[in-house]
Scaffold this motif. Structure first.
Motif, PDB file in Angstrom:
ATOM      1  N   ALA A  71      61.213  62.162  52.113  1.00  0.00           N
ATOM      2  CA  ALA A  71      61.192  61.037  51.951  1.00  0.00           C
ATOM      3  C   ALA A  71      60.554  60.522  52.786  1.00  0.00           C
ATOM      4  O   ALA A  71      59.771  59.650  53.011  1.00  0.00           O
ATOM      5  CB  ALA A  71      62.472  60.170  51.111  1.00  0.00           C
ATOM      6  N   GLY A  72      60.449  60.712  54.130  1.00  0.00           N
ATOM      7  CA  GLY A  72      59.111  60.300  55.059  1.00  0.00           C
ATOM      8  C   GLY A  72      59.953  59.325  55.326  1.00  0.00           C
ATOM      9  O   GLY A  72      59.085  58.233  56.596  1.00  0.00           O
ATOM     10  N   TYR A  73      61.238  59.278  55.937  1.00  0.00           N
ATOM     11  CA  TYR A  73      62.116  57.875  56.385  1.00  0.00           C
ATOM     12  C   TYR A  73      61.916  57.968  58.144  1.00  0.00           C
ATOM     13  O   TYR A  73      61.389  58.759  58.027  1.00  0.00           O
ATOM     14  CB  TYR A  73      63.375  58.119  56.333  1.00  0.00           C
ATOM     15  N   THR A  74      61.131  56.961  58.520  1.00  0.00           N
ATOM     16  CA  THR A  74      61.603  56.173  59.813  1.00  0.00           C
ATOM     17  C   THR A  74      62.801  56.402  60.065  1.00  0.00           C
ATOM     18  O   THR A  74      63.530  55.872  61.506  1.00  0.00           O
ATOM     19  CB  THR A  74      60.294  55.960  60.385  1.00  0.00           C
ATOM     20  N   GLN A  75      63.341  55.350  59.691  1.00  0.00           N
ATOM     21  CA  GLN A  75      64.650  54.481  60.205  1.00  0.00           C
ATOM     22  C   GLN A  75      65.911  54.976  58.937  1.00  0.00           C
ATOM     23  O   GLN A  75      65.777  54.588  57.306  1.00  0.00           O
ATOM     24  CB  GLN A  75      64.676  53.494  60.276  1.00  0.00           C
ATOM     25  N   SER A  76      67.410  55.145  59.463  1.00  0.00           N
ATOM     26  CA  SER A  76      68.142  54.885  57.899  1.00  0.00           C
ATOM     27  C   SER A  76      69.488  54.537  58.987  1.00  0.00           C
ATOM     28  O   SER A  76      69.390  55.269  59.505  1.00  0.00           O
ATOM     29  CB  SER A  76      68.409  56.217  57.741  1.00  0.00           C
ATOM     30  N   ARG A  77      70.484  53.522  57.858  1.00  0.00           N
ATOM     31  CA  ARG A  77      71.877  53.164  58.217  1.00  0.00           C
ATOM     32  C   ARG A  77      72.280  53.751  57.108  1.00  0.00           C
ATOM     33  O   ARG A  77      72.060  53.535  56.130  1.00  0.00           O
ATOM     34  CB  ARG A  77      71.176  52.063  58.787  1.00  0.00           C
ATOM     35  N   ALA A  78      73.934  53.885  57.729  1.00  0.00           N
ATOM     36  CA  ALA A  78      74.284  54.175  56.848  1.00  0.00           C
ATOM     37  C   ALA A  78      75.614  52.896  57.078  1.00  0.00           C
ATOM     38  O   ALA A  78      76.061  52.604  55.765  1.00  0.00           O
ATOM     39  CB  ALA A  78      75.478  55.179  57.378  1.00  0.00           C
ATOM     40  N   GLY A  79      75.766  51.615  57.481  1.00  0.00           N
ATOM     41  CA  GLY A  79      75.704  50.829  57.192  1.00  0.00           C
ATOM     42  C   GLY A  79      76.135  49.503  55.854  1.00  0.00           C
ATOM     43  O   GLY A  79      76.037  49.865  54.798  1.00  0.00           O
ATOM     44  N   ASP A  80      74.669  49.085  55.883  1.00  0.00           N
ATOM     45  CA  ASP A  80      74.622  48.347  54.583  1.00  0.00           C
ATOM     46  C   ASP A  80      73.127  49.453  53.951  1.00  0.00           C
ATOM     47  O   ASP A  80      72.150  48.166  53.128  1.00  0.00           O
ATOM     48  CB  ASP A  80      73.725  47.554  55.030  1.00  0.00           C
ATOM     49  N   GLU A  81      73.418  50.792  54.012  1.00  0.00           N
ATOM     50  CA  GLU A  81      72.117  51.335  53.408  1.00  0.00           C
ATOM     51  C   GLU A  81      70.953  51.405  54.034  1.00  0.00           C
ATOM     52  O   GLU A  81      69.960  51.498  52.567  1.00  0.00           O
ATOM     53  CB  GLU A  81      72.603  51.612  52.000  1.00  0.00           C
ATOM     54  N   SER A  82      70.575  51.206  54.928  1.00  0.00           N
ATOM     55  CA  SER A  82      69.476  50.485  54.857  1.00  0.00           C
ATOM     56  C   SER A  82      68.365  51.741  55.181  1.00  0.00           C
ATOM     57  O   SER A  82      68.552  52.129  55.766  1.00  0.00           O
ATOM     58  CB  SER A  82      68.901  49.377  55.634  1.00  0.00           C
ATOM     59  N   LEU A  83      66.692  51.557  54.795  1.00  0.00           N
ATOM     60  CA  LEU A  83      66.040  52.243  54.311  1.00  0.00           C
ATOM     61  C   LEU A  83      64.851  52.225  55.420  1.00  0.00           C
ATOM     62  O   LEU A  83      64.688  51.232  54.441  1.00  0.00           O
ATOM     63  CB  LEU A  83      65.852  53.543  53.263  1.00  0.00           C
ATOM     64  N   ALA A  84      64.344  52.991  56.028  1.00  0.00           N
ATOM     65  CA  ALA A  84      62.257  52.101  56.648  1.00  0.00           C
ATOM     66  C   ALA A  84      61.483  53.122  56.627  1.00  0.00           C
ATOM     67  O   ALA A  84      61.860  54.199  56.770  1.00  0.00           O
ATOM     68  CB  ALA A  84      62.511  51.244  57.754  1.00  0.00           C
ATOM     69  N   TRP A  85      60.386  53.217  56.035  1.00  0.00           N
ATOM     70  CA  TRP A  85      59.290  53.860  56.051  1.00  0.00           C
ATOM     71  C   TRP A  85      57.936  53.090  57.510  1.00  0.00           C
ATOM     72  O   TRP A  85      58.082  52.314  57.519  1.00  0.00           O
ATOM     73  CB  TRP A  85      58.657  54.240  54.942  1.00  0.00           C
ATOM     74  N   ALA A  86      57.442  54.464  57.815  1.00  0.00           N
ATOM     75  CA  ALA A  86      56.569  53.307  58.992  1.00  0.00           C
ATOM     76  C   ALA A  86      55.349  53.509  58.171  1.00  0.00           C
ATOM     77  O   ALA A  86      55.107  54.285  56.916  1.00  0.00           O
ATOM     78  CB  ALA A  86      55.906  54.108  60.065  1.00  0.00           C
ATOM     79  N   ASP A  87      54.667  52.218  58.699  1.00  0.00           N
ATOM     80  CA  ASP A  87      53.371  52.125  57.906  1.00  0.00           C
ATOM     81  C   ASP A  87      52.168  52.741  58.228  1.00  0.00           C
ATOM     82  O   ASP A  87      51.291  53.669  58.283  1.00  0.00           O
ATOM     83  CB  ASP A  87      52.428  50.665  58.028  1.00  0.00           C
ATOM     84  N   ALA A  88      52.634  53.113  59.737  1.00  0.00           N
ATOM     85  CA  ALA A  88      51.835  54.353  60.338  1.00  0.00           C
ATOM     86  C   ALA A  88      51.543  55.717  59.367  1.00  0.00           C
ATOM     87  O   ALA A  88      50.551  56.166  59.746  1.00  0.00           O
ATOM     88  CB  ALA A  88      51.757  54.755  62.158  1.00  0.00           C
ATOM     89  N   ALA A  89      52.386  56.218  59.391  1.00  0.00           N
ATOM     90  CA  ALA A  89      52.258  57.465  57.990  1.00  0.00           C
ATOM     91  C   ALA A  89      51.143  56.925  56.989  1.00  0.00           C
ATOM     92  O   ALA A  89      51.123  57.925  56.669  1.00  0.00           O
ATOM     93  CB  ALA A  89      53.845  57.551  57.477  1.00  0.00           C
ATOM     94  N   GLY A  90      51.751  55.997  56.116  1.00  0.00           N
ATOM     95  CA  GLY A  90      50.273  55.292  55.054  1.00  0.00           C
ATOM     96  C   GLY A  90      50.889  56.434  54.193  1.00  0.00           C
ATOM     97  O   GLY A  90      52.319  56.747  53.590  1.00  0.00           O
ATOM     98  N   GLU A  91      49.706  56.488  53.291  1.00  0.00           N
ATOM     99  CA  GLU A  91      49.860  57.507  52.313  1.00  0.00           C
ATOM    100  C   GLU A  91      50.597  58.431  52.641  1.00  0.00           C
ATOM    101  O   GLU A  91      51.157  59.134  51.193  1.00  0.00           O
ATOM    102  CB  GLU A  91      48.637  57.438  51.544  1.00  0.00           C
ATOM    103  N   ASP A  92      50.904  59.441  53.513  1.00  0.00           N
ATOM    104  CA  ASP A  92      51.210  60.265  53.780  1.00  0.00           C
ATOM    105  C   ASP A  92      52.866  61.150  53.919  1.00  0.00           C
ATOM    106  O   ASP A  92      53.330  62.019  54.396  1.00  0.00           O
ATOM    107  CB  ASP A  92      50.917  60.971  55.041  1.00  0.00           C
TER     108      ASP A  92
END
Length: 154
Positions: A71-92
């Motif tokens: 999925a290309g995640y850069t950050q994932s937290r188990a507590g409040d279920e927050s996920l993040a993607w980096a803009d640097a990866a962009g379309e990749d």
């Protein structure tokens, strides 16, 4: 065209055993990465064995990166279920991709060299100047090209 690496070679690099769905995803990732490698190298290696071994290594590296984080995640937290993607990866993000260094390597393997090139340009139907014409003497070095008129150099 055949992929540069096999599913067994990719599976050997992963830390887990693939289920049937993951095997399907891994097989398509190998095909995608192989096509991208051909694109970035600018070469159509119809026979995957004819390509340099480094191409196979780069394809396996890109596929492993994708299989570890599809999925290309850069950050994932188990507590409040927050996920993040980096803009640097962009379309990749979330796809099989090669890094800039890997793309540069593939281009070099394919025979494309990056850098600044120059080409001599002349006007239509122009004639070349005789050797030494238009050169100004310099105190300690080679003459400097001024390219003035040959008949009236100053």
């Amino acid at each position: 065209m055949t992929p540069f690496a096999t599913l067994a070679e990719l599976t050997a690099r992963l830390d887990w055993t693939l289920d049937a769905d993951e095997e399907r995803i891994a097989a398509t990732a190998l095909e995608d990465a192989s096509e991208l490698a051909r694109l970035h190298a600018g070469r159509d290696w119809l026979d995957a064995g004819a390509a340099p071994r480094t191409v196979k290594t780069l394809v396996l590296k890109a596929c492993k990166r994708y299989m570890n984080n599809p999925a290309g995640y850069t950050q994932s937290r188990a507590g409040d279920e927050s996920l993040a993607w980096a803009d640097a990866a962009g379309e990749d993000a979330g796809t099989v991709y090669f890094t800039r260094d890997e793309r540069d390597m593939l281009a070099e393997i394919g025979g494309k060299k990056r850098g600044l090139w120059s080409a001599e340009v002349t006007a239509w139907r122009s004639t070349r100047r005789p050797a030494g014409a238009g050169l100004v003497p310099v105190h300690d070095g080679k003459p400097f090209p001024l390219f003035a008129d040959e008949e009236e150099p100053w």
